[in-house]
Design an enzyme around this catalytic site. Structure first.
Site, PDB file in Angstrom:
ATOM      1  N   GLY A  31       0.813  -1.217   0.000  1.00  0.00           N
ATOM      2  CA  GLY A  31       0.000   0.000   0.000  1.00  0.00           C
ATOM      3  C   GLY A  31       0.843   1.262   0.000  1.00  0.00           C
ATOM      4  N   HIS A  37       4.625   2.032  -7.904  1.00  0.00           N
ATOM      5  CA  HIS A  37       3.660   0.925  -7.922  1.00  0.00           C
ATOM      6  C   HIS A  37       2.768   1.009  -9.167  1.00  0.00           C
ATOM      7  CE1 HIS A  37       4.186   1.488  -3.431  1.00  0.00           C
ATOM      8  NE2 HIS A  37       4.479   0.219  -3.574  1.00  0.00           N
ATOM      9  N   GLN A  61       7.376  -9.481   8.007  1.00  0.00           N
ATOM     10  CA  GLN A  61       8.625  -9.096   7.339  1.00  0.00           C
ATOM     11  C   GLN A  61       9.265  -7.881   7.987  1.00  0.00           C
ATOM     12  OE1 GLN A  61       6.615  -8.261   3.422  1.00  0.00           O
ATOM     13  NE2 GLN A  61       8.147  -6.653   3.283  1.00  0.00           N
ATOM     14  N   GLU A 149      12.563  -2.739  -8.980  1.00  0.00           N
ATOM     15  CA  GLU A 149      14.008  -2.980  -8.813  1.00  0.00           C
ATOM     16  C   GLU A 149      14.653  -2.165  -7.690  1.00  0.00           C
ATOM     17  OE1 GLU A 149      15.591  -2.509 -12.806  1.00  0.00           O
ATOM     18  OE2 GLU A 149      15.768  -4.692 -12.972  1.00  0.00           O
ATOM     19  N   LYS A 150      13.892  -1.270  -7.079  1.00  0.00           N
ATOM     20  CA  LYS A 150      14.482  -0.544  -5.941  1.00  0.00           C
ATOM     21  C   LYS A 150      14.847  -1.550  -4.848  1.00  0.00           C
ATOM     22  CE  LYS A 150      12.081   2.215  -3.232  1.00  0.00           C
ATOM     23  NZ  LYS A 150      12.297   1.673  -1.872  1.00  0.00           N
ATOM     24  N   VAL A 177      11.274   4.024 -10.316  1.00  0.00           N
ATOM     25  CA  VAL A 177      10.695   5.308 -10.742  1.00  0.00           C
ATOM     26  C   VAL A 177      11.189   6.366  -9.759  1.00  0.00           C
ATOM     27  CG1 VAL A 177       8.568   6.597 -11.164  1.00  0.00           C
ATOM     28  CG2 VAL A 177       8.688   4.165 -11.723  1.00  0.00           C
ATOM     29  N   SER A 186       9.338   5.974  -2.874  1.00  0.00           N
ATOM     30  CA  SER A 186       9.176   4.977  -1.816  1.00  0.00           C
ATOM     31  C   SER A 186       8.029   5.417  -0.926  1.00  0.00           C
ATOM     32  CB  SER A 186      10.459   4.903  -0.983  1.00  0.00           C
ATOM     33  OG  SER A 186      10.193   4.283   0.256  1.00  0.00           O
ATOM     34  N   SER A 187       7.299   4.450  -0.404  1.00  0.00           N
ATOM     35  CA  SER A 187       6.203   4.796   0.519  1.00  0.00           C
ATOM     36  C   SER A 187       6.757   5.508   1.749  1.00  0.00           C
ATOM     37  CB  SER A 187       5.471   3.531   0.944  1.00  0.00           C
ATOM     38  OG  SER A 187       5.085   2.811  -0.208  1.00  0.00           O
ATOM     39  N   ARG A 188       8.015   5.218   2.078  1.00  0.00           N
ATOM     40  CA  ARG A 188       8.609   5.822   3.278  1.00  0.00           C
ATOM     41  C   ARG A 188       8.932   7.313   3.086  1.00  0.00           C
ATOM     42  NH1 ARG A 188      10.651   0.442   3.705  1.00  0.00           N
ATOM     43  NH2 ARG A 188      10.174  -0.409   5.752  1.00  0.00           N
TER      44      ARG A 188
END
Ligand code: PAF
Length: 295
Positions: A31, A37, A61, A149-150, A177, A186-188
């Protein structure tokens, strides 16, 4: 688009698609969706009859409770994006739905590819990823599965998982991207303060300079230079409020075995540099290709 949150309903939808001989593309996510994504979903849309996007923050994880608690959760907005991007199903299960018997006992091992970079720093992480990805594979029986690929090491782990479990699923790695200023999406990133976000592109800028340096410096020198450059950035630039980059690792590795190389000619397939850096309490990762050099 259907939003499905139970495994029973998902299985029914997949059974129907299989009966109609549809190809299925799976995009597993946690998410907090961003353009990275969406690029995976678009690619899956082009290549498959049916596209399933899973949105599940997988607790097993995370080896750091705080990271799990702080992981952004924006499921309503995510479902809207998934729909706009043309997927057929957003699968949004609860933890109980994914792991009805409690925390899975099974663990996966990946040998040398998990003994570097993220592996030793996040014990149990890749096994937790493998458990959830296998569960998603079992539930969706995809023809193809799409990963960014990140998370370079994660792709090698999933490739190895597919060899272990012998599922005929095509793994499709997709390019990173980046924001216009170069920061890998990144979501972060949404947890960065405006001050931290403003300097975060330094990570990619430093990696790009490292590639230029690799034309005339050896592997060790480039490695040390990257860590020193980011590690001393706050001193050189007199950053306020204790803001600083804290590199956790930067490793220059063979792109297949993920083992560190000591020479630019050491790999028959290619060489990448993988970095993890803390900034403003957020752990960012990025990857750059050293060899083969882009034309
Ligand atoms: O890359 C991620 O977001 C996660 O590790 C994945 C593959 C969705 C498994 O939870």
């Amino acid at each position: 688009m259907q939003i499905i949150s139970t495994t029973a309903a998902l299985t029914a939808a997949i059974d129907e698609a299989k009966k109609a001989h549809k190809t299925i593309g799976l995009v597993p996510t946690m998410g907090a969706l961003h353009e990275g994504h969406l690029s995976l979903i678009r690619r899956a849309r082009k290549e498959n009859d049916m596209v399933v996007v899973s949105i599940f923050v997988n607790p097993i994880q995370f080896n750091n409770k705080e990271d799990l608690a702080k992981y952004p959760r924006t499921v309503e907005n995510d479902c809207q994006l998934v729909e706009e991007t043309g997927a057929d199903i957003a699968f949004t299960p609860t933890v109980e739905e994914m792991y009805p018997d409690g925390e899975p006992k099974v663990t996966y091992h990946f040998g040398p590819i998990e003994e570097v970079m993220e592996g030793p720093r996040r014990p149990g992480h890749f096994s937790g990823v493998a458990v959830v990805v296998r569960r998603l594979f079992d539930l969706t029986q995809p023809t193809r599965a799409y990963f960014g690929e990140k998370d370079f090491q994660q792709i090698a782990i999933i490739r190895n998982l597919l060899e272990q479990i012998k599922y005929p699923i095509e793994l499709i790695p997709c390019p990173i991207v980046r924001a216009d200023d170069g920061l890998a999406l990144s979501s972060r990133n949404m947890r960065l303060s405006p001050e931290a976000r403003a300097i975060a592109p330094e990570i990619y800028a430093t990696l790009q300079q490292a590639v230029e340096m690799s034309e005339y410096e050896d592997v060790d020198s480039v490695c040390t230079w990257v860590v020193d450059t980011l590690g001393s950035f706050h001193e050189v630039n007199e950053l306020p409020n204790g803001l600083r980059f804290e590199p956790e690792y930067f490793e220059i590795v063979d792109d297949t075995t993920l083992q560190p190389v000591d020479d630019w000619e050491a790999s028959p397939t290619g060489i990448v540099g993988c970095i993890a850096v803390w900034l403003d309490g957020v752990r960012l990762i990025d990857v750059i290709r050293f060899r083969p050099v882009a034309e």
